[in-house]
Design an enzyme around this catalytic site. Structure first.
Site, mmCIF file in Angstrom:
data_model
loop_
_atom_site.group_PDB
_atom_site.id
_atom_site.type_symbol
_atom_site.label_atom_id
_atom_site.label_comp_id
_atom_site.label_asym_id
_atom_site.label_seq_id
_atom_site.Cartn_x
_atom_site.Cartn_y
_atom_site.Cartn_z
ATOM 1 N N ASP A 1 34.821 121.430 -29.212
ATOM 2 C CA ASP A 1 34.669 120.104 -28.611
ATOM 3 C C ASP A 1 33.257 119.834 -28.120
ATOM 4 O O ASP A 1 32.997 118.773 -27.533
ATOM 5 C CB ASP A 1 35.665 119.932 -27.464
ATOM 6 N N ASP B 1 40.967 117.108 -35.451
ATOM 7 C CA ASP B 1 39.996 116.557 -34.508
ATOM 8 C C ASP B 1 38.578 117.043 -34.804
ATOM 9 O O ASP B 1 37.585 116.368 -34.508
ATOM 10 C CB ASP B 1 40.335 116.967 -33.066
#
Length: 830
Positions: A133, A193
């Site tokens: 992330d 993602d």
């Protein structure tokens, strides 16, 4: 099968959209006629501008009211507070990212200050736990900061994050590891993602980092194509690999409904991520994949364009939770994708994105009017984990703001030219910024200028009314456009451009098999008058929305209001495909008796105020000289019809309120189109033709008292005479102080009615409908200005304060600061 197709709105098949590739540059998407059912782009323009203004309000407030040391605002609680997270949370970059986007939009130094304040703490992330992330965290914050400022100090932390992200790449698997699960049976998870985090690698490779990072990003994308995407374009959320062999061990979901389903936000990540990968690499396979996953989304979307939290969730689309974050990400990705795909296929993606944006920009998804601090409502974080279900989210807002900016860029709208100035804090370019009063016809420009000046000085007495006005204007941004072409009944002429309406108090004769001819029940309105067969309701909605938007534009300088008001006006009056013909040949028809009559001209009694609205819009770049000239031509033609048609002559000769309002319309139109002598002639004639004949020496209006709604019609006729008196001020005729030979006057008519502001006082005539508590507030306030008699103050004091406090009359005719009307002196009454 459940009905769930956006594609049904578009008519062009998606199968045809699968062929062909675009070059890597970003050409502007071509304009094309809008498919039926989609919001007009000019309407979406105004919503985009308005809602960016709302985002500014929300995030300026949130940034200033919170401290980065206490955590980053991530999602909302029911009580309107933020759920905050530590700096290493995967969402920590979105909050400063929104501030950077809004700074780019406005160049507001305060927004830049806050964006930097919330960005700098993220530099500490690598000192703690981090994973894939890093892309979400740093691309939104430090990379945006570098892009929008060019300052090298923002570049180094982003390059360091890209280096660390590249360190998670496994060449055997050909992908970047997502989470560091401790389960030995699941050694190397990769989630969809992660396609979004590749942007940081591409950026780093082009800004002094290792060029190999771009190759890593390309290989990760290819691994995702081979393992995450199903043949139909749906997707698995997680693929677990063997880190030593590169073999896929299992395909599962972490946040979706089932291993075999397609998680809503995950599919949006793929649309966005592969579009971005094509932009950065020029690899045609990535564009083809972006289109595959986009086509899956479009053929499985609910009709309003907002995905369910999972495309196969039970009850989708009727009862399953929707995910505004998935919708915002999808809209932003589709807008970019549309620029790489030529012809009808590209238009499908742009139309879909705009349809989704229109839904998100509606009251159903906006946080306007709620206690929530985000821009959007109704996002879903982790449904299986029952975490953050139906909440506001910072990442939903980030991609919504990004999508709005991308939309405006495609439209060629320059954001800095239309930045919506907050209420009371007006820009230097806002209308009447130098204090000049607008030149109006039936309203008073000097009174509006006085109200605006007081608000600019921070006078709180008028703020409740202004807040009500802007709230109603925000709602009006979602109204229309309206057109006479929408009615179901074709006029007798066969031309749907001709306005039609039904006599208000006429009903089917129940004693006749076909109900014809209709019979009259005075004061009892037939609900069919506002039905789909006729134009009256749409006309009224158009007039109300334009008036609200024009006033709000004058007081706030918010160009979104002017933009949409102009759209409404052009649709109703000017656009060849939707315009109303300048006649009322078929107004107030009576089935079985007449196809139209002169009495129908009362339908447009609001047009004189509409002319003042045009004056308030005139400073806006969204109301052009061509628009103004078109309106003058339309109104000139309508004035000619009023003066020469049979219906017009019939209405002119009516002795009651119909004749009064006919005079108001013709005099106002004459003044607007440059015929002041005609306006003067009409107003002068009203002395003997209206005041002397309609009003008795004691102020009663006998023709209105004969009605079943006698109080309503007495006030209604008085309002017409007062508007005539206002027009008279422009042409040298003083109706305000005219007294007929029998002693009748406008002032006596008002004085007769004024005591009935006290609702406990029995009205002597028949009145079928309840009396509005503020029915006489406007006339009494104007009388205070004209006559200055203390009795008008006393009568206004009898109106319930709650009705006066937020009434628009407060800013149309403001009481001088320092006076006492329902509150304290000094302009602070509230």
């Amino acid at each position: 099968m459940q009905a769930r197709s956006f594609v049904s709105l578009v008519t062009v098949g998606l199968c045809a959209a699968l062929a062909g590739c675009a070059s890597a540059h970003r050409p502007a998407a071509p304009e094309a006629p809008r498919p039926a059912g989609l919001l007009p782009r000019s309407h979406l323009d105004s919503l985009a501008i308005s809602n960016l203004g709302f985002a500014i309000e929300q995030y300026r407030a949130a940034a200033g009211a919170n401290d980065p040391a206490d955590g980053t605002p991530r999602s909302t609680r029911p009580d309107g507070s933020w759920r905050k997270v530590k700096v290493n949370d995967w969402t920590s970059g979105f909050f400063p990212g929104i501030l950077w986007y809004l700074f780019e939009y406005t160049h507001d130094p305060q927004l830049r200050f806050q964006a930097e304040r919330w960005t700098l703490p993220l530099a500490a992330i690598p000192e703690h736990h981090y994973d894939h992330d890093l892309g979400f965290q740093f691309n939104t914050s430090f990379v945006n900061a570098f892009r929008f400022t060019g300052e090298k100090r923002f570049e180094a932390p982003a390059l360091n994050a890209a280096r660390l992200l590249a360190g998670r790449f496994n060449p055997t698997v050909g992908a970047i590891k997502s989470w560091d699960w401790k389960d030995p049976k699941r050694p190397f998870p990769v989630i969809v993602d992660n396609m979004m985090n590749l942007e940081l690698l591409y950026w780093g490779a082009h800004h002094g980092g290792d060029p190999v990072w771009a190759s890593m990003a390309n290989q990760h994308a290819r691994t995702t194509i081979a393992n995450h995407i199903r043949p139909d374009g749906g997707s698995f959320h997680v693929v677990v690999f063997d880190s030593t062999t590169g073999k896929a061990l299992e395909r599962i979901t972490h946040q979706g409904y089932a291993d075999s389903s397609t998680w809503g936000r995950g599919e949006s990540w793929l649309v966005y991520g592969f579009t971005m990968a094509y932009r950065e690499s020029g690899d045609a396979e990535f564009l083809h994949t972006a289109r595959r996953v986009a086509d899956y989304a479009l053929t499985h979307l609910p009709a309003d364009g907002v995905p369910c939290w999972d495309y196969q969730a039970p009850g989708c689309p009727e009862t399953a939770k929707r995910d505004a974050s998935a919708a915002a990400i999808l809209a932003s990705g589709l807008l970019e994708l549309s620029t790489y795909v030529p012809g009808d296929s590209g238009r499908i993606y742009r139309d879909a994105a705009e349809h989704t944006l229109a839904t998100l920009s509606s009251p159903a998804y906006l946080a306007k009017g709620t206690n929530q601090p985000t821009v959007l409502l109704h996002s879903v974080g982790n449904m299986p984990g029952k975490d953050e279900v139906d909440v506001g989210m910072n990442y939903a807002d980030y991609y919504y703001v990004e999508a709005l900016l991308r939309y405006l860029e495609l439209r060629g709208v320059k954001a800095h030219d239309v930045f919506p100035t907050p209420v009371v804090q007006r820009s230097a370019e806002a209308p009447t910024a130098q204090g000049a009063a607008p030149e109006l016809i039936v309203l008073r420009g000097d009174e509006l200028a006085s109200a605006k000046a007081r608000l600019d000085r921070g006078d709180t007495a008028l703020l409740p009314a202004l807040r009500r006005l802007t709230s109603e204007a925000d709602s009006a941004l979602h109204a229309g456009p309206f057109s006479v072409m929408e009615k179901q009944r074709v006029p007798p002429s066969g031309d749907r451009h001709d306005y039609t309406s039904l006599g208000s108090y006429w009903w089917p004769d129940t004693s006749k098999p076909n109900g014809l001819p209709y019979v009259r029940h005075d004061g009892r309105r037939n609900p069919a008058t506002v039905g789909p067969d006729y134009d009256a309701r749409r006309r009224g909605q158009m007039e109300h929305a334009v008036h609200t938007l024009a006033l709000a534009y004058y007081f706030t300088g918010n160009e979104a209001y002017a933009l949409h008001a102009g759209d409404l006006l052009r649709t109703w009056f000017l656009a060849p495909a939707t315009r109303m013909n300048p006649n009322l040949d078929y107004a107030q028809a009576i089935p079985g008796i007449t196809q139209g009559r002169g009495i129908g001209i009362i339908d447009t009694h609001g047009f004189p105020v509409l002319l003042d609205d045009l004056a308030l819009l005139r400073p806006s770049p969204h109301w052009s000289d061509t628009d103004e000239q078109g309106m003058k031509q339309w109104m000139s033609s309508y004035l000619e019809w009023l003066r020469t048609s049979k219906n017009g002559i019939d209405e002119r000769d009516w002795p009651n309120n119909h004749g009064s309002w006919y005079d108001v319309q013709t005099a106002a139109l004459a003044l607007y189109v440059g015929r002041p002598e005609l306006a003067r002639e009409i107003v002068q004639r009203a002395e003997t033709k209206r005041i002397a004949k309609q009003i008795l020496p004691d102020g009663r209006e006998p023709l209105e008292l004969a009605r079943t709604r006698s109080l309503h019609y007495s006030v209604f006729n008085l309002e017409a005479l007062m508007q005539l008196a206002e027009i008279g001020r422009h042409v040298g005729v003083d109706l305000w102080h005219y007294e007929a030979p029998n002693g009748a006057s406008i002032q006596k008519a008002l004085d007769y009615l004024a005591p009935y502001v006290d609702l406990s006082r029995k009205w002597p005539g028949e009145e079928l409908t309840p009396t509005e508590p503020d029915l006489l507030y406007g006339p009494l306030r104007l009388a205070q200005i004209v006559y200055g008699a203390p009795r008008y103050d006393a009568w206004i004091e009898q109106i319930p304060p709650r009705e006066v406090r937020t009434s628009l009359t407060r800013i149309l005719y403001p009481k001088p600061a320092g006076s006492r009307i329902h509150g304290s002196a000094g302009g602070t009454d509230s």
